[in-house]
Every structure is written in structure tokens, then in C-alpha cells.
Design a protein around this motif. Structure first.
Motif, short mmCIF file in Angstrom:
data_model
loop_
_atom_site.label_atom_id
_atom_site.label_comp_id
_atom_site.label_asym_id
_atom_site.label_seq_id
_atom_site.Cartn_x
_atom_site.Cartn_y
_atom_site.Cartn_z
N TRP A 299 0.79 -1.12 -0.02
CA TRP A 299 0.28 0.05 -0.04
C TRP A 299 0.81 1.24 0.03
N ARG A 301 1.49 4.54 -1.97
CA ARG A 301 1.06 5.54 -2.78
C ARG A 301 2.44 6.22 -3.53
N GLU A 539 -11.40 3.65 4.65
CA GLU A 539 -9.92 3.27 5.22
C GLU A 539 -9.12 3.88 3.89
N GLN A 540 -9.70 3.79 2.61
CA GLN A 540 -8.77 4.22 1.48
C GLN A 540 -8.95 5.79 1.15
N CYS A 541 -9.79 6.18 1.71
CA CYS A 541 -10.14 7.77 1.30
C CYS A 541 -10.21 8.64 2.37
N ARG A 564 -2.35 3.24 5.49
CA ARG A 564 -1.94 2.34 5.27
C ARG A 564 -2.25 1.25 6.54
N VAL A 567 -5.64 -0.04 6.26
CA VAL A 567 -6.04 -1.10 5.01
C VAL A 567 -5.30 -2.47 5.41
N ILE A 599 -8.47 -0.59 -5.75
CA ILE A 599 -7.20 -0.13 -4.57
C ILE A 599 -6.25 0.20 -5.49
N LEU A 603 -4.44 4.14 -5.15
CA LEU A 603 -2.99 4.41 -4.97
C LEU A 603 -2.32 5.23 -5.95
#
Length: 681
Positions: A299, A301, A539-541, A564, A567, A599, A603
């Protein structure tokens, strides 16, 4: 959705994580299991897979011979034959994919056995109306049969180049959620595991002095989530693998960490670590072999910190690939074209130039394409499922439902499902409330329904209002407690009850609200077997309050680290628990936001385009999803604040009053993290 289980018993065999094998050799174990029985496992699994239930038994002798299948008994699992080991496979099936019904376990001509719980959306070819489990077994049967415990890495298998891929190589390519147990008879190897994000539940019972069997199961039977929450495991925890446990007292069941594992059972007599006590067999964990999957797991970015803090950087400072369609989308022109055409009809055209002002719009468009493809993959109503639906009355035809709060995530899923699903189908919106029409999620769901009716007036939308009172839930609460196990806090229980009730779909429909001809309210139970859930979006946004706190204290880097962490631990904190609660109704939870391509897309987008936490709540958090909502025509939903289900449904408030006396007392006790069995008023 399926329920799978496996029991290894007899032969004085003890299965232990590799780091604990030596310690286990000095521990005296009983020869017969005193814990859960096969019959109890079958009863629990049947709720997940009501269409068929089967079992298959393999007996493995110390001289390496294999005895025939006689079916697993439902009693004390005693194995005939001195030193023989019994491998019992159990599979319960919810039939959603394939042209014809398929019952598990699947047994290949070679004698290999597979029980599988998952969907395959890429990596392994599946024919139109093909069955995932059958296709996977065919691929696994082509794998090499080298001893997986004598090589350092899977690519070093001596026969892979001439015979085929290894089992880890096959499993690493699967796109989609899965958990499996596979007996490779030629190599005498048991393989088991779950996908890299833990989207399908798999629990493990490591041998204890009271129950020396090795057991895997999708869910815990009720009697073994209570009174078995802290069994002593003498010696097994000394120097244990941190992936498995770090306590001297462990539950009867544990969440199996994400990954691929194997146990080699060849030449049992020669492999005994301590011959007097029996054979201690260690578990080997294998690396994922797909490089793109490694990238998602790490994970990492591409762009985290703007060149000038607080300002959107010049386009040249952003990775050149951030606004190009990734290879996984280059072959999805149909999905892209349909989305673009639809956006034009919505008068939501954007100038996709390279100017900095349009960066977020371009990124949101990319994410919209990825999400739409994810929803489309997860909502294909194939021939077998349609045949079942055709038996229902027209007003019951709702193959897919959404766990619906009326919030940002569920509104996006509803709008995308509307694009992907034939207009002949109704869409059920399942909303749960513990405070009638006054709960925040009920208010937002009614507003959300009106907005969906505005953007898609030809669709039949059915809001199912599931009302309940926590005081009336007694046996239901105990049952949900067994489903969330080994999770055991009040927060887990509150979320579990809300999810379980919502997934059941047993509520009321107001005809006038849903634009039906008549105006009365009637009782209704949703028959949808597939439920879309918004897990993974926060979690991702950057949708949680703690994300805003981390950003305020530590800036972009601190925010990225917290996201991170969220996730990478979602398998343990959320996914197993949620899968077990939803699937208990014989329904399958699908998570479009946790699709591998989604996902990957997120990223590749700079973090400052994902969220802008200097802005107020309801604007800067999940900023990119708010842009997606606007593109879908969801003007009101684009500004809704984040609300967790336990608060939006008001179960947390009712639970606090019931168990702690008041919200204030609950807050002082940090009620959410309190373990249920440790608290007494």
C-alpha cells in the motif's frame, strides 16, 4: 458464498505454526478431540450455504497409503486404524455462479479435494456461466507436486518450469475474495489460506491439550464462541510467530492471517519431532508471487506530499502515470465508453485538460470507471441465478440489494448498480434503525431514496425499513456474539447486530415512499442473495475522524501511514466479522471498494486529491468520492458527513444505555473497546 471447514484428527498429529513446533513437541496432547464436532460445524456452515452440504474424508496412514472415503461422521471424530490420520472436508454451497448446481467438496480424479469460498474476477479463466470452484480445481490440478517445505521460494520449485506453476503462484493471481482448503494428494500436502485483504472469513483452531485436532472453518459454532474464549495453550506461545498470536491465553478460534499456508503430511513416521508424543507438523507460510499484488499489500502511494504544503502542485510534479488508464482498464473500453456516454447525458462534462484545476476531476473520472467496472463484475446475474429468480413474483424480483444508510458510499454503490443492472430488476435498499424514523441513517436513507428516484426514475427502488429494539433481542444477540467471535468488544457486537439484521432484510416497505401505486405500508423480506457493502471506502479515502487527527498532528505523511495501517489490518478488524454476520442469512457480501483494480487506482492518485482535511467535515474527507458522487448526479449525497453504522442506526446509544446505564457512563468506560464477557453492571 459458501461455508467451508476442515478437521485433521487422529494419528497423534499436532499442527503448529512453524515458530512454535519445537515448543509443541514438549506438550502432552489428548488423542481425541473434546471440542467442536463435525455435526456442529455442518449446522453452522449450512446457514451460509443452504443449497447443498457435503463432506469427504481421507484417511492417511503412517506408511503413506490412503484409505477410501467413508464420509465424515458427526460424532466424536474417532479415526480407525492405529496411527492413521483423518482429513475431513466440509462444504456448504450458496449457488450463485455457474450453469448447473455444484456441490462441495469437489474431488478430482487424482483424489485431490477442494472446498472453496470465493469469487474469481480475474487471474484464472472462467467461462461464461462457468463455476469458480470447478475452474480453480482444474488450475490447481495442473500445479507441480514438489514438497513445498524443501524450497526457499516458490519460484525455486525444481519441476515448475517443466510441469506447471506452483499452488502459491496460481492463488496469487486470483482477483477477488477467497478462502480455500485444498488437499493435493500427489504431494500429500494440505494447502489453505485467504486472500490478501481477508474479504472471506477463515478461522483456525490450533491444537490445545484439550483438543489436539487442527480445525479450519468459515464460522464458529455457537457453543465454541462462549466458554472457550481463553483456553490455555501450554508451550505453544513461546517464541510464537507474531502473525499468529502474542498471548499466553488464546481463543479456541483465531482469525487466520491473510496468506497462503501449507502442511506437508508425507512420511508421517519419519517426520515425528517427538516420537513418544506423536508427530508435530509445522505450518509453512508462502510468499505471494504476483508483483502487482505485492504493491497493493504494501500500500505504497506514488504521491503523498505536495511540493508546497497546502497547495495543489503543478501537474509536472505529479507522477506522469497518475492520469493514464492503467493496463487493467485498457481492455475495458466498453465500460469506459458507457460511463463517458452516461456522464454526457447527465450534463456533467468536464474539460480533461492538463491544467492543475482539472487534476481532481480527471482522477475522479478514473476512479468512477474503476468502481463501475468493479460493480459490474459483482452484479452479473448469470443463468442459474436467473432461473431461481424467475420462480418469484414480479414484485419480488430483486437479485441484488445494498446495505443502505443513505450515506455517500452506499449512494455511490446504488447509482452504479442502477447503471449495471437490467431495468427489469428491482433494487432493494436495506436500512436498519434502532430508533424508528428518528435514527440518522433512517433520515438519510429516505432522502437518499428521493435522490435516486430523481436520477433514475425508471428504476424500481425499494427501501426496506428494518426496525427493531435492542431490548427485544436476546437469543439474536447471543447468536451474533458467536458470529463475531473471536472479536468480542461491544463495538464489534453492536456493528455485528446491525449488519446481521440489515442483511436479513426482514422489514417494512412504504409503498408511497417507493412510488408504488398503493400507499399502505406492508411487511416484506428481501430475497436478494447478493449484498453490496461499502467496506473499504473510509480506509482508502480518509473517512474516519482519526484520519483528520493524524493529519492535524503530523501532516500528509502521518495521514498516509494511518491509512496504510487501516488497510493492512482491515482483515482482522472488519472483514472476517462482517463476512460471518452477513453470510449467516445465506447471502453473499460483495465489496466493490476493495476490488484490486479500485485499490490500485486509488494508490496511483495523489493523496491531496483523495482528501483535503483542512476543509470541513462533509467536504474534505473522502473528497474524491464526493467528486464521483457529483459526476453521478448525486448532489445532496456528495456533502453528507461520515457516520458509522453503530451510530447512524443508534444501536450504540441503546447499547450504552442498556449495558452501562447511560451514554455518559459508557463514554467514561470507553465502552466500544470493552470486552463483552468481562463487563458486568
Amino acid at each position: 458464498m459458501c461455508g467451508i471447514a476442515f478437521v485433521l484428527s487422529g494419528g497423534r498429529i499436532v499442527i503448529a505454526p512453524s515458530a512454535t513446533a519445537a515448543a509443541a513437541s514438549g506438550t502432552r496432547f489428548s488423542e481425541e478431540g473434546k471440542g467442536v464436532t463435525v455435526a456442529e460445524l455442518e449446522a453452522a456452515l449450512r446457514r451460509r450455504g443452504p443449497d447443498s452440504l457435503g463432506n469427504h474424508r481421507v484417511r492417511l496412514c503412517p506408511d503413506d497409503t490412503i484409505l477410501g472415503d467413508a464420509g465424515c461422521d458427526g460424532g466424536d471424530d474417532v479415526v480407525g486404524g492405529v496411527g492413521a490420520a483423518e482429513l475431513c472436508f466440509i462444504g456448504a454451497t450458496l449457488q450463485l455462479r455457474g450453469a448447473e448446481p455444484v456441490s462441495q467438496p469437489l474431488v478430482a480424479q487424482s483424489g485431490s479435494v477442494l472446498v472453496y469460498n470465493g469469487e474469481i474476477y480475474g487471474g484464472i479463466h472462467i467461462d461464461i456461466d462457468g463455476n469458480d470452484t470447478q475452474s480453480l480445481l482444474s488450475s490447481l490440478e495442473s500445479c507441480c507436486c514438489c514438497d513445498p517445505h524443501i524450497v526457499v521460494r516458490d519460484e525455486a520449485y525444481p519441476c515448475c518450469e517443466s510441469v506447471g506453476k506452483s499452488v502459491p503462484q496460481i492463488l496469487s493471481t486470483i482477483k477477488g475474495p477467497w478462502a480455500l482448503i485444498y488437499w493435493q494428494t500427489d504431494s500429500k500436502t494440505l494447502w489453505f489460506g485467504r486472500d490478501a485483504f481477508g474479504r472471506r472469513s477463515l478461522l483456525v483452531h490450533w491444537p490445545t491439550p484439550d483438543d489436539s485436532r487442527f480445525i479450519l472453518s468459515s464460522v464458529s459454532p455457537s457453543p465454541f464462541s462462549r466458554n472457550n474464549s481463553a483456553s490455555e495453550v501450554n508451550g505453544l506461545e513461546s517464541g510464537a510467530d507474531p502473525d499468529f498470536s502474542d498471548h499466553t491465553k488464546v481463543s479456541y478460534w483465531e482469525e487466520l492471517p491473510c496468506g497462503i499456508y501449507s502442511v506437508h503430511l508425507k512420511d508421517l513416521g519419519n517426520n515425528a519431532t517427538c516420537m513418544k508424543e506423536g508427530s508435530v507438523i509445522k505450518v509453512m507460510k508462502h510468499d505471494w508471487t504476483d508483483s502487482s499484488l505485492h504493491t497493493l499489500i504494501r500500500w505504497e502511494r506514488k504521491s503523498v506530499v505536495p511540493i508546497v504544503d497546502g497547495l495543489i502542485p503543478d501537474q509536472s510534479s505529479v507522477d506522469n502515470g497518475n492520469h493514464q488508464l492503467s493496463p487493467s482498464f485498457s481492455n475495458s473500453r466498453e465500460a469506459e465508453d458507457k460511463t463517458s456516454d452516461w456522464l454526457e447525458k447527465r450534463d456533467q462534462q468536464s474539460d480533461f485538460s492538463s491544467s492543475p484545476a482539472n487534476c481532481i476531476t480527471q482522477s475522479a473520472h478514473r476512479l468512477l470507471i474503476a468502481l463501475r467496472e468493479s460493480v459490474m463484475l459483482r452484479t452479473n446475474v448469470n443463468r442459474l441465478y436467473q432461473a431461481d429468480l424467475n420462480k418469484l413474483a414480479d414484485d419480488e424480483l430483486a437479485p441484488i440489494a445494498i446495505l443502505f444508510s443513505g450515506g455517500l458510499d452506499s449512494m455511490i454503490l446504488a447509482a452504479l448498480l442502477d447503471q449495471c443492472l437490467d431495468f427489469k430488476w428491482t433494487i432493494d435498499l436495506l436500512n436498519v434503525s434502532f430508533d424508528g424514523q428518528l435514527a440518522p441513517d433512517r433520515v438519510s436513507s429516505l432522502a437518499g431514496l428521493k435522490e435516486l428516484q430523481r436520477i433514475s426514475p425508471l428504476r424500481r427502488w425499494r427501501l426496506v425499513e428494518i426496525d427493531t429494539d435492542l431490548a427485544n433481542l436476546k437469543g439474536e444477540s447471543e447468536h451474533v456474539m458467536s458470529l463475531i467471535h473471536p472479536s468480542n468488544t461491544y463495538m464489534d457486537l453492536n456493528i455485528g447486530i446491525a449488519l446481521w439484521l440489515a442483511a436479513g432484510g426482514d422489514g417494512w416497505v412504504n409503498r408511497s415512499t417507493c412510488n408504488m401505486q398503493e400507499s399502505h405500508r406492508y411487511k416484506y423480506k428481501s430475497t436478494s442473495r447478493v449484498l453490496l457493502v461499502g467496506s473499504g471506502a473510509d480506509e482508502q479515502c480518509a473517512g474516519y475522524g482519526r484520519h483528520r487527527t493524524k493529519y492535524r498532528l503530523g501532516g500528509w505523511v502521518s495521514l498516509d501511514e494511518e491509512m496504510r495501517l487501516d488497510v493492512q489490518r482491515i482483515w482482522k478488524r472488519n472483514m472476517g466479522r462482517d463476512d460471518r454476520c452477513i453470510s449467516d442469512h445465506g447471502k453473499e457480501a460483495r465489496f466493490p471498494f476493495l476490488d484490486e483494480s479500485v485499490i490500485k487506482t486509488l494508490l496511483e492518485i495523489p493523496l491531496w486529491e483523495i482528501a483535503k482535511l483542512d476543509d470541513p467535515v462533509g467536504k474534505g474527507d473522502k473528497k474524491i468520492l464526493r467528486e464521483v458522487a457529483k459526476m453521478l448526479g448525486l448532489r445532496e449525497a456528495a456533502f453528507l458527513p461520515k457516520r458509522a453504522i453503530q451510530f447512524g442506526s443508534r444501536i450504540a446509544r441503546e447499547s450504552n444505555r442498556k449495558n452501562f446505564g447511560s451514554n455518559r457512563a459508557a463514554n467514561q468506560a470507553s465502552a466500544g473497546s470493552v470486552e463483552v464477557h468481562q463487563h458486568t453492571r
